[in-house]
Enzyme design. Structure first.
Site, PDB file in Angstrom:
ATOM      1  N   TYR A  77       0.841  -1.189   0.000  1.00 34.99           N
ATOM      2  CA  TYR A  77       0.000   0.000   0.000  1.00 34.99           C
ATOM      3  C   TYR A  77       0.882   1.248   0.000  1.00 34.99           C
ATOM      4  CZ  TYR A  77      -3.335   3.563   1.468  1.00 34.99           C
ATOM      5  OH  TYR A  77      -4.100   4.702   1.538  1.00 34.99           O
ATOM      6  N   ASP A  83      -0.725  16.680   5.322  1.00 37.95           N
ATOM      7  CA  ASP A  83      -1.587  15.872   4.464  1.00 37.95           C
ATOM      8  C   ASP A  83      -2.870  16.632   4.170  1.00 37.95           C
ATOM      9  OD1 ASP A  83      -2.775  13.779   3.080  1.00 37.95           O
ATOM     10  OD2 ASP A  83      -3.411  12.730   4.895  1.00 37.95           O
ATOM     11  N   ASP A 142      -3.072   5.609  -2.763  1.00 37.45           N
ATOM     12  CA  ASP A 142      -4.013   6.612  -2.298  1.00 37.45           C
ATOM     13  C   ASP A 142      -4.074   7.742  -3.329  1.00 37.45           C
ATOM     14  OD1 ASP A 142      -5.381   8.595  -0.936  1.00 37.45           O
ATOM     15  OD2 ASP A 142      -4.095   8.568   0.836  1.00 37.45           O
ATOM     16  N   ASP A 197      -6.157  10.325  -2.989  1.00 35.59           N
ATOM     17  CA  ASP A 197      -6.794  11.468  -2.328  1.00 35.59           C
ATOM     18  C   ASP A 197      -8.139  11.760  -2.992  1.00 35.59           C
ATOM     19  OD1 ASP A 197      -4.867  11.742  -0.372  1.00 35.59           O
ATOM     20  OD2 ASP A 197      -3.742  13.277  -1.427  1.00 35.59           O
ATOM     21  N   HIS A 216      -7.594   4.241  -4.424  1.00 34.00           N
ATOM     22  CA  HIS A 216      -8.847   4.670  -3.808  1.00 34.00           C
ATOM     23  C   HIS A 216      -9.004   6.175  -3.911  1.00 34.00           C
ATOM     24  CE1 HIS A 216      -7.008   6.060   0.012  1.00 34.00           C
ATOM     25  NE2 HIS A 216      -6.336   4.929   0.053  1.00 34.00           N
ATOM     26  N   GLU A 250     -11.436   9.487  -2.523  1.00 35.83           N
ATOM     27  CA  GLU A 250     -12.236   9.832  -1.350  1.00 35.83           C
ATOM     28  C   GLU A 250     -13.202  10.967  -1.643  1.00 35.83           C
ATOM     29  OE1 GLU A 250      -9.306  12.544   1.339  1.00 35.83           O
ATOM     30  OE2 GLU A 250      -8.516  10.613   0.666  1.00 35.83           O
ATOM     31  N   CYS A 303      -6.405  14.589   6.988  1.00 34.12           N
ATOM     32  CA  CYS A 303      -6.313  13.216   7.465  1.00 34.12           C
ATOM     33  C   CYS A 303      -7.704  12.703   7.827  1.00 34.12           C
ATOM     34  CB  CYS A 303      -5.390  13.153   8.679  1.00 34.12           C
ATOM     35  SG  CYS A 303      -5.455  11.580   9.574  1.00 34.12           S
ATOM     36  N   ARG A 316     -13.589   5.605  -1.242  1.00 38.22           N
ATOM     37  CA  ARG A 316     -13.487   5.847   0.200  1.00 38.22           C
ATOM     38  C   ARG A 316     -14.514   6.892   0.606  1.00 38.22           C
ATOM     39  NH1 ARG A 316      -8.148   8.395   3.311  1.00 38.22           N
ATOM     40  NH2 ARG A 316      -9.328  10.028   4.372  1.00 38.22           N
ATOM     41  N   GLU A 332     -13.883   5.076   5.999  1.00 37.54           N
ATOM     42  CA  GLU A 332     -12.836   5.656   6.842  1.00 37.54           C
ATOM     43  C   GLU A 332     -13.379   6.082   8.195  1.00 37.54           C
ATOM     44  OE1 GLU A 332      -9.966   5.668   7.684  1.00 37.54           O
ATOM     45  OE2 GLU A 332      -8.783   7.246   6.720  1.00 37.54           O
ATOM     46  N   ASN A 389      -8.788   0.175   7.508  1.00 40.73           N
ATOM     47  CA  ASN A 389      -7.603   0.998   7.719  1.00 40.73           C
ATOM     48  C   ASN A 389      -7.187   0.926   9.185  1.00 40.73           C
ATOM     49  OD1 ASN A 389      -5.609   2.933   7.787  1.00 40.73           O
ATOM     50  ND2 ASN A 389      -6.989   4.676   7.494  1.00 40.73           N
TER      51      ASN A 389
END
Length: 306
Positions: free
Chosen positions: A52, A66, A93, A95, A120, A122, A130, A165, A195, A217
Site C-alpha cells: 500500500y 496531508d 491513495d 486522495d 482509492h 475519497e 487526514c 473511500r 474511513e 484501515n
C-alpha cells in the site's frame, strides 16, 4: 534469493488479476504501507500479499501536511517506483483524484501506466485532511458519483481496481456513510473504504450493508480501534492496510538515533538495532546482477553485523 532459477516476470496486468483473485478469495489480505521501493521489497520478502502507498506518507515525507498539496505527477511517480520492484500488487491513495472528473480520469490513466493494481478515491472537499481528524468537509454524493464514474470509464485495464473511500462517518453519521457507499458501488466502484469507523460494531454494520470487498484501515492514533487480522477476517473484511506504520516506526528510529548521536557523540549504541549490510544486499538483490556482470558480486559479506 539465488540465481538457481530464472525470476519470472510478473506484468502489471498479472498483478491486477492477482489482486482481484485475492479479493474474491474470502480471506483477508494484508497490505502494509511502503514509503520507498526498498520497503516494498521488504513487504514482499516477509510474505505479505500486497503493498500500500499512502498519500499521507508521501506528503509528510516531503515535509508537507496531508492537505492535498502533493501533485499527480509526484504521487504517480512514487507509486511507479514502488510498484516496479515487487511482484506483489500495489495500490495507492489518490486522495480526491487531483481535481474534477476529467482530472480523475487522467489520474487513473497515470496509475495504470505506472503499473499499479488499484487506487482509492475519497469524497472529501479539497483541500482534504487526514481521515481521522475532525471537521472534515464532504462533497455532495452526486459529485463523488461523477468522479467514480469517470474513474471507471477511464480505466483501460478492466482488472484495475477502483476503490471508493467515504469519510462521511465523522460528519454525517454511520447511516449516511453507508448510503453514500451504496451509491458509489452503483456508480461502479469495485471496493469500499469506510474511513474512521469508531467501533467494531460499526464495522460489522458496514459489512452487513454492502456486498462488495471492504478495506479496513488500521492506522495508529486514529478513531478506529486497532483490530487483529483474525478479528477483521471474522468481521468479513477483505483487505487490511497499515498505511503509516512502517514510516512511523522508521522515523521513531531516526529520532532515537539522533538523540544517541547528540548525547554520546557516536552511533555505536544504535548499531545493534540497524539493518545489516548483509540484509540490505539481500533486499536489493545484489547477487542477481552477477548474471549480467560477474565482477559485481564477487565478495563475501563479512561478519553478522556487517
Amino acid at each position: 534469493m539465488t540465481n538457481s532459477e530464472p525470476k519470472r516476470y510478473v506484468s502489471p496486468t498479472d498483478k491486477r488479476r492477482q489482486f482481484r483473485a485475492q479479493l474474491a478469495s474470502g480471506q483477508l489480505i494484508r497490505f502494509p504501507g511502503a514509503f520507498s521501493p526498498l520497503v516494498a521489497r521488504a513487504v514482499e520478502d516477509h510474505g505479505f500479499e500486497g503493498v500500500y502507498v499512502s498519500g499521507a506518507v508521501l506528503s509528510t515525507d516531503l515535509a508537507l501536511p496531508d492537505i492535498g498539496l502533493t501533485t499527480l505527477t509526484e504521487v504517480a511517480l512514487r507509486g511507479q517506483q514502488i510498484a516496479r520492484v515487487t511482484d506483489l500488487p500495489t495500490i495507492i491513495d489518490a486522495d480526491t483524484g487531483f481535481g474534477e472528473p476529467a482530472n480523475v480520469a487522467r489520474t487513473i490513466n497515470a496509475f495504470e501506466e505506472g503499473g499499479l493494481a488499484g487506487c482509492h478515491l475519497e469524497d472529501q472537499v479539497n483541500p482534504k485532511r487526514c481521515g481521522h481528524l475532525d471537521n472534515k468537509q464532504i462533497v455532495a454524493t452526486d459529485e463523488m458519483v461523477r468522479k467514480v464514474r469517470a474513474a471507471v470509464k477511464a480505466r483501460r485495464d478492466p482488472s484495475f481496481v477502483i476503490c471508493a473511500r467515504t469519510d462521511a462517518r465523522t460528519s454525517e453519521g454511520l447511516d449516511a456513510a453507508i448510503e453514500r457507499a451504496k451509491a458509489y458501488v452503483d456508480a461502479g466502484a469495485d471496493m469500499l473504504f469506510p474511513e474512521a469507523l469508531q467501533t467494531e460494531e460499526e464495522m460489522a454494520a458496514f459489512r452487513k450493508a454492502v456486498d462488495v470487498p471492504l478495506l479496513a484501515n488500521m492506522t495508529e492514533f486514529g478513531k478506529t480501534p486497532l483490530l487483529t487480522t483474525t478479528q477483521l477476517e471474522n468481521l468479513g473484511y477483505n483487505l487490511v492496510i497499515w498505511p503509516v506504520t512502517s514510516w512511523r516506526s522508521a522515523m521513531g528510529a531516526v529520532d532515537e538515533l539522533f538523540d544517541t548521536l547528540k548525547a554520546t557523540g557516536h552511533q555505536e549504541p544504535a548499531v545493534e538495532r540497524m539493518q545489516t549490510r548483509k540484509r540490505l544486499y539481500e533486499l536489493v538483490r545484489y547477487s542477481d546482477y552477477n548474471e549480467f556482470d560477474q565482477a559485481l558480486f564477487n565478495f563475501e559479506v563479512p561478519g553478522r553485523n556487517q
